[in-house]
Motif scaffolding. Structure first.
Motif, PDB file in Angstrom:
ATOM      1  N   LEU A 339       0.811  -1.220   0.000  1.00 26.29           N
ATOM      2  CA  LEU A 339       0.000   0.000   0.000  1.00 26.29           C
ATOM      3  C   LEU A 339       0.843   1.267   0.000  1.00 26.29           C
ATOM      4  O   LEU A 339       0.442   2.284  -0.578  1.00 26.29           O
ATOM      5  CB  LEU A 339      -0.927  -0.015   1.220  1.00 26.29           C
ATOM      6  CG  LEU A 339      -1.899   1.156   1.381  1.00 26.29           C
ATOM      7  CD1 LEU A 339      -2.819   1.282   0.161  1.00 26.29           C
ATOM      8  CD2 LEU A 339      -2.718   0.996   2.655  1.00 26.29           C
ATOM      9  N   GLY A 340       2.015   1.237   0.629  1.00 30.73           N
ATOM     10  CA  GLY A 340       2.796   2.451   0.822  1.00 30.73           C
ATOM     11  C   GLY A 340       3.158   3.163  -0.466  1.00 30.73           C
ATOM     12  O   GLY A 340       2.940   4.371  -0.611  1.00 30.73           O
ATOM     13  N   TRP A 341       3.726   2.458  -1.432  1.00 30.37           N
ATOM     14  CA  TRP A 341       4.157   3.119  -2.666  1.00 30.37           C
ATOM     15  C   TRP A 341       2.967   3.610  -3.482  1.00 30.37           C
ATOM     16  O   TRP A 341       3.066   4.631  -4.200  1.00 30.37           O
ATOM     17  CB  TRP A 341       5.051   2.200  -3.494  1.00 30.37           C
ATOM     18  CG  TRP A 341       4.402   0.987  -4.088  1.00 30.37           C
ATOM     19  CD1 TRP A 341       4.234  -0.237  -3.497  1.00 30.37           C
ATOM     20  CD2 TRP A 341       3.866   0.859  -5.409  1.00 30.37           C
ATOM     21  NE1 TRP A 341       3.624  -1.115  -4.365  1.00 30.37           N
ATOM     22  CE2 TRP A 341       3.386  -0.468  -5.544  1.00 30.37           C
ATOM     23  CE3 TRP A 341       3.744   1.739  -6.496  1.00 30.37           C
ATOM     24  CZ2 TRP A 341       2.791  -0.933  -6.720  1.00 30.37           C
ATOM     25  CZ3 TRP A 341       3.148   1.267  -7.668  1.00 30.37           C
ATOM     26  CH2 TRP A 341       2.682  -0.047  -7.775  1.00 30.37           C
ATOM     27  N   LYS A 342       1.846   2.925  -3.368  1.00 30.76           N
ATOM     28  CA  LYS A 342       0.649   3.342  -4.102  1.00 30.76           C
ATOM     29  C   LYS A 342       0.086   4.640  -3.519  1.00 30.76           C
ATOM     30  O   LYS A 342      -0.269   5.571  -4.265  1.00 30.76           O
ATOM     31  CB  LYS A 342      -0.381   2.211  -4.074  1.00 30.76           C
ATOM     32  CG  LYS A 342       0.111   0.954  -4.776  1.00 30.76           C
ATOM     33  CD  LYS A 342      -0.809  -0.239  -4.585  1.00 30.76           C
ATOM     34  CE  LYS A 342      -0.235  -1.471  -5.288  1.00 30.76           C
ATOM     35  NZ  LYS A 342      -1.059  -2.685  -5.102  1.00 30.76           N
ATOM     36  N   ALA A 354      -7.108   4.803  -9.398  1.00 25.09           N
ATOM     37  CA  ALA A 354      -7.454   3.382  -9.495  1.00 25.09           C
ATOM     38  C   ALA A 354      -6.329   2.484  -9.003  1.00 25.09           C
ATOM     39  O   ALA A 354      -6.567   1.308  -8.705  1.00 25.09           O
ATOM     40  CB  ALA A 354      -7.816   3.025 -10.935  1.00 25.09           C
ATOM     41  N   LEU A 355      -5.115   3.025  -8.921  1.00 23.54           N
ATOM     42  CA  LEU A 355      -4.013   2.212  -8.408  1.00 23.54           C
ATOM     43  C   LEU A 355      -4.295   1.727  -6.994  1.00 23.54           C
ATOM     44  O   LEU A 355      -3.881   0.625  -6.613  1.00 23.54           O
ATOM     45  CB  LEU A 355      -2.715   3.026  -8.433  1.00 23.54           C
ATOM     46  CG  LEU A 355      -1.448   2.302  -7.969  1.00 23.54           C
ATOM     47  CD1 LEU A 355      -1.114   1.129  -8.882  1.00 23.54           C
ATOM     48  CD2 LEU A 355      -0.258   3.271  -7.923  1.00 23.54           C
ATOM     49  N   LEU A 356      -5.018   2.517  -6.208  1.00 17.61           N
ATOM     50  CA  LEU A 356      -5.308   2.122  -4.830  1.00 17.61           C
ATOM     51  C   LEU A 356      -6.261   0.928  -4.768  1.00 17.61           C
ATOM     52  O   LEU A 356      -6.270   0.201  -3.776  1.00 17.61           O
ATOM     53  CB  LEU A 356      -5.880   3.307  -4.055  1.00 17.61           C
ATOM     54  CG  LEU A 356      -4.901   4.473  -3.858  1.00 17.61           C
ATOM     55  CD1 LEU A 356      -5.606   5.652  -3.197  1.00 17.61           C
ATOM     56  CD2 LEU A 356      -3.700   4.046  -3.026  1.00 17.61           C
ATOM     57  N   GLU A 362      -4.828  -7.333  -4.811  1.00 13.18           N
ATOM     58  CA  GLU A 362      -3.622  -8.137  -4.661  1.00 13.18           C
ATOM     59  C   GLU A 362      -3.479  -8.738  -3.273  1.00 13.18           C
ATOM     60  O   GLU A 362      -3.145  -9.919  -3.121  1.00 13.18           O
ATOM     61  CB  GLU A 362      -2.403  -7.275  -4.987  1.00 13.18           C
ATOM     62  CG  GLU A 362      -2.357  -6.874  -6.450  1.00 13.18           C
ATOM     63  CD  GLU A 362      -1.329  -5.805  -6.788  1.00 13.18           C
ATOM     64  OE1 GLU A 362      -1.235  -5.428  -7.967  1.00 13.18           O
ATOM     65  OE2 GLU A 362      -0.620  -5.336  -5.861  1.00 13.18           O
ATOM     66  N   ARG A 363      -3.738  -7.949  -2.247  1.00 11.01           N
ATOM     67  CA  ARG A 363      -3.473  -8.434  -0.893  1.00 11.01           C
ATOM     68  C   ARG A 363      -4.588  -9.310  -0.339  1.00 11.01           C
ATOM     69  O   ARG A 363      -4.325 -10.177   0.500  1.00 11.01           O
ATOM     70  CB  ARG A 363      -3.203  -7.258   0.053  1.00 11.01           C
ATOM     71  CG  ARG A 363      -1.916  -6.521  -0.233  1.00 11.01           C
ATOM     72  CD  ARG A 363      -0.701  -7.441  -0.327  1.00 11.01           C
ATOM     73  NE  ARG A 363      -0.465  -8.181   0.900  1.00 11.01           N
ATOM     74  CZ  ARG A 363       0.395  -9.173   1.027  1.00 11.01           C
ATOM     75  NH1 ARG A 363       1.097  -9.592  -0.020  1.00 11.01           N
ATOM     76  NH2 ARG A 363       0.556  -9.771   2.189  1.00 11.01           N
ATOM     77  N   ILE A 541       0.049   1.488 -17.553  1.00 11.13           N
ATOM     78  CA  ILE A 541      -0.773   0.358 -17.103  1.00 11.13           C
ATOM     79  C   ILE A 541      -0.465   0.026 -15.650  1.00 11.13           C
ATOM     80  O   ILE A 541      -1.362  -0.114 -14.819  1.00 11.13           O
ATOM     81  CB  ILE A 541      -0.542  -0.871 -18.006  1.00 11.13           C
ATOM     82  CG1 ILE A 541      -1.161  -0.644 -19.391  1.00 11.13           C
ATOM     83  CG2 ILE A 541      -1.126  -2.135 -17.367  1.00 11.13           C
ATOM     84  CD1 ILE A 541      -0.782  -1.701 -20.402  1.00 11.13           C
ATOM     85  N   ALA A 542       0.821  -0.085 -15.323  1.00 11.44           N
ATOM     86  CA  ALA A 542       1.218  -0.476 -13.967  1.00 11.44           C
ATOM     87  C   ALA A 542       0.768   0.536 -12.925  1.00 11.44           C
ATOM     88  O   ALA A 542       0.459   0.171 -11.784  1.00 11.44           O
ATOM     89  CB  ALA A 542       2.730  -0.658 -13.898  1.00 11.44           C
ATOM     90  N   LEU A 543       0.708   1.820 -13.300  1.00 15.37           N
ATOM     91  CA  LEU A 543       0.379   2.879 -12.344  1.00 15.37           C
ATOM     92  C   LEU A 543      -1.040   3.416 -12.513  1.00 15.37           C
ATOM     93  O   LEU A 543      -1.393   4.441 -11.934  1.00 15.37           O
ATOM     94  CB  LEU A 543       1.388   4.026 -12.467  1.00 15.37           C
ATOM     95  CG  LEU A 543       2.864   3.653 -12.273  1.00 15.37           C
ATOM     96  CD1 LEU A 543       3.727   4.903 -12.270  1.00 15.37           C
ATOM     97  CD2 LEU A 543       3.060   2.846 -11.001  1.00 15.37           C
ATOM     98  N   ALA A 544      -1.859   2.736 -13.320  1.00 15.62           N
ATOM     99  CA  ALA A 544      -3.273   3.081 -13.462  1.00 15.62           C
ATOM    100  C   ALA A 544      -3.486   4.489 -13.995  1.00 15.62           C
ATOM    101  O   ALA A 544      -4.434   5.175 -13.615  1.00 15.62           O
ATOM    102  CB  ALA A 544      -4.017   2.912 -12.140  1.00 15.62           C
ATOM    103  N   HIS A 545      -2.608   4.926 -14.898  1.00 20.29           N
ATOM    104  CA  HIS A 545      -2.828   6.198 -15.569  1.00 20.29           C
ATOM    105  C   HIS A 545      -3.920   6.035 -16.616  1.00 20.29           C
ATOM    106  O   HIS A 545      -4.013   5.003 -17.275  1.00 20.29           O
ATOM    107  CB  HIS A 545      -1.543   6.684 -16.255  1.00 20.29           C
ATOM    108  CG  HIS A 545      -0.607   7.387 -15.332  1.00 20.29           C
ATOM    109  ND1 HIS A 545      -0.952   8.528 -14.665  1.00 20.29           N
ATOM    110  CD2 HIS A 545       0.673   7.113 -14.969  1.00 20.29           C
ATOM    111  CE1 HIS A 545       0.074   8.933 -13.926  1.00 20.29           C
ATOM    112  NE2 HIS A 545       1.070   8.084 -14.075  1.00 20.29           N
ATOM    113  N   ASP A 546      -4.730   7.059 -16.787  1.00 17.49           N
ATOM    114  CA  ASP A 546      -5.764   7.023 -17.832  1.00 17.49           C
ATOM    115  C   ASP A 546      -5.115   7.110 -19.214  1.00 17.49           C
ATOM    116  O   ASP A 546      -4.082   7.720 -19.396  1.00 17.49           O
ATOM    117  CB  ASP A 546      -6.742   8.184 -17.646  1.00 17.49           C
ATOM    118  CG  ASP A 546      -7.517   8.065 -16.339  1.00 17.49           C
ATOM    119  OD1 ASP A 546      -7.717   6.922 -15.891  1.00 17.49           O
ATOM    120  OD2 ASP A 546      -7.912   9.114 -15.795  1.00 17.49           O
TER     121      ASP A 546
END
Length: 546
Positions: A339-342, A354-356, A362-363, A541-546
């Motif tokens: 969660l921290g880096w997100k 959406a990354l959150l 995942e967890r 994609i990895a960081l949920a950018h639009d």
């Protein structure tokens, strides 16, 4: 825990209560990130955010670590957690204080039926496990948070109410000097198995119907025991029930004795009763000193969702599993690291909201997997039906003579980093990359965690890129939260020496392959001769950018 018993010599730190400014002003101040609970998960998250330069506030109702005494509680820290602690800057203290181990033996009665060496498949700079009393790890985390700055720790601040809103959470807090309220953009509940926030909100945790009972004895012996993890499936000196035996820091042994579910916890924790068990195990002449004695009971639980709007649950507030295989505290540490880096990237505007959502995606499957594994261990160690008892007898009998059966002796599959399922931000699923020791081209040593330690960026390990590829990628890479590092080749990127171990572990043998790692050391993508557009798309994609 109860029936606390201490040997002289332990003095845990205490931190002062400082009246918060909100008490004087009466204003409801808004904080970007508020963490409730100063246990393993909450402190790991606070330290992670501090290391990333993200401001946060942690509230804890106590003024010390542990449970106001030298009880060991969690003791086995798995390789993934140790790698996280290296990135946070406390691994060396843990390694210096704790007991490193990788070898374990399992017994049925007086017969060894199985042994293992966890080091055999490790390529990490960290060992498979270090044993250390939980209060030390929490202590080291607090020290590191104070050293880093940026995260405020408020002791003797008890959260009495949390009110979720569309744009945050209103939090009401009680202190020795009075009550106040604050608003949080994001609230993280790390208050543990009996979370008052979860209870207040009426969230169903689906607890198990039964409670497994244990009695922990933390003991110093005049004559040391072998420095290995020993486990008995059915110890003759414990009425045919399970026993664990570990060495921890300060020459203290942790011995866990399985108890009947209906036992009198106060009685089994009396020094004279615990002492009789030790003498039954080690002989009437054994010389020892109790550091701590206490019963331990747990009920499994698992929340349906770990994210509720602006509120996240981590560690035992979200999930509780049995202690078999050290999957409890380690899972909470890894929740925090996920969660921290997100939170950091979203708070800094470098990732989409959406990354959150991927924290829960995942967890929660990781927690469900850990629950499944530990539940199977619990049924092996405490069979409740004739069929379960028959299976265990057969497995133990076969294990003494047949190698194939030894892996079926289930005393707790040791904690490992969970793989993550495929999803929008992990199209191929996610695999954790171990903390590989490496060298720069000039011979200086480094590790993967050291490459990920500063700021909050993805890491691109690019195998032997051509200089023209690097030149074409420069503008794109400079506009993204990304650190590019070459592995071999002749470019002007910072360059690591190529090794077979690195290529094999990452699955990237061919020149031009680029391994994209997330800030938590999970492999996000393997790109083959990527163009700038390919790399930008993979990061988005990895960081949920639009």
């Amino acid at each position: 825990m109860e029936e606390l018993r201490l040997a002289p010599g332990y003095e845990l730190p205490r931190w002062p209560f400082v009246p918060p400014p909100e008490l004087d002003s009466g204003a409801v101040v808004r904080h970007p990130i508020v963490i409730v609970g100063g246990g393993l998960a909450g402190l790991t998250l606070a330290c992670d955010l501090a290391k990333r330069g993200v401001r946060a506030l942690l509230l804890d109702e106590d003024d010390t670590v542990g449970v106001r005494g030298a009880s060991s509680r969690g003791i086995c820290y798995a390789q993934k957690s140790l790698e996280i602690f290296e990135r946070l800057g406390i691994y060396e203290r843990i390694a210096d204080k704790g007991i490193t181990w990788s070898f374990g033996r399992t017994f049925s009665g007086d017969t060894e039926v199985y042994n293992f060496n966890l080091q055999a498949h490790s390529v990490s700079a960290q060992p498979p496990f270090i044993n250390l009393q939980q209060f030390y790890v929490e202590w080291f985390l607090v020290d590191r948070i104070l050293e880093l700055g940026g995260v405020e720790l408020r002791w003797k601040n008890r959260v009495t109410h949390a009110v979720p809103r569309d744009d945050g959470v209103r939090v009401e807090v009680e202190t020795p000097a009075g009550q106040y309220a604050i608003d949080a953009d994001w609230l993280i509940d790390a208050t543990g198995a009996n979370s008052p926030i979860r209870t207040q909100l009426g969230l169903e945790a689906h607890p198990s119907r039964s409670t497994d009972r244990w009695c922990i004895s933390d003991v110093r012996f005049k004559k040391p025991l072998p420095v290995e993890r020993w486990t008995w499936v059915d110890a003759p000196f414990n009425e045919g029930r399970a026993v664990w035996q570990h060495l921890m820091a300060d020459g203290v042994w942790r011995i866990d004795y399985q108890m009947p579910e209906d036992c009198d916890t106060a009685h089994v924790s009396k020094p004279e009763v615990a002492g009789a068990r030790l003498r039954e195990q080690l002989g009437p002449g054994v010389e020892f000193e109790f550091v701590w004695i206490g019963p331990y009971g747990y009920r499994d639980h698992l929340l349906d969702r770990f994210r509720h709007g602006r509120l996240f649950f981590i560690g035992d507030s979200a999930h509780v599993v049995s202690p078999f295989g050290a999957r409890g505290g380690n899972s909470g540490i890894q929740d925090a690291a996920n969660l921290g880096w997100k939170l950091a990237l979203v708070a800094q505007g470098h990732a989409g909201g959406a990354l959150l959502d991927t924290y829960d995606a995942e967890r929660r499957p990781a927690a469900a997997q850990n629950l499944q594994v530990t539940s199977r261990s619990a049924r092996f160690l405490a069979p409740r039906t004739p069929a379960e008892r028959t299976i265990r007898r057969a497995v133990v009998a076969l294990a003494s003579h047949h190698p194939f059966a030894r892996a079926l002796v289930n005393t707790g599959r040791m904690s490992v980093a969970n793989d993550y399922p495929a999803g929008p931000q992990l199209p191929e699923g996610g695999r954790c990359v171990q903390n590989l020791p490496m060298r720069w081209r000039d011979g200086r040593p480094c590790t993967l965690m050291q490459l990920l330690a500063d700021g909050t960026r993805c890491l691109g390990l690019w195998f032997a890129p051509a200089q023209e590829q690097v030149r074409a990628m420069a503008d794109t890479a400079g506009s993204l939260p990304l650190q590019l590092v070459a592995v071999g080749g002749d470019s002007d990127l910072p360059t690591l020496e190529p090794t077979e171990a690195l290529a094999k572990h990452l699955g990237a043998h061919a020149a031009g392959n680029l391994c994209l790692l997330r800030p938590d050391a999970y492999l996000a993508a393997l790109l083959r001769d990527p163009t700038p557009a390919d790399l930008a798309a993979a990061i988005h994609i990895a960081l949920a950018h639009d």
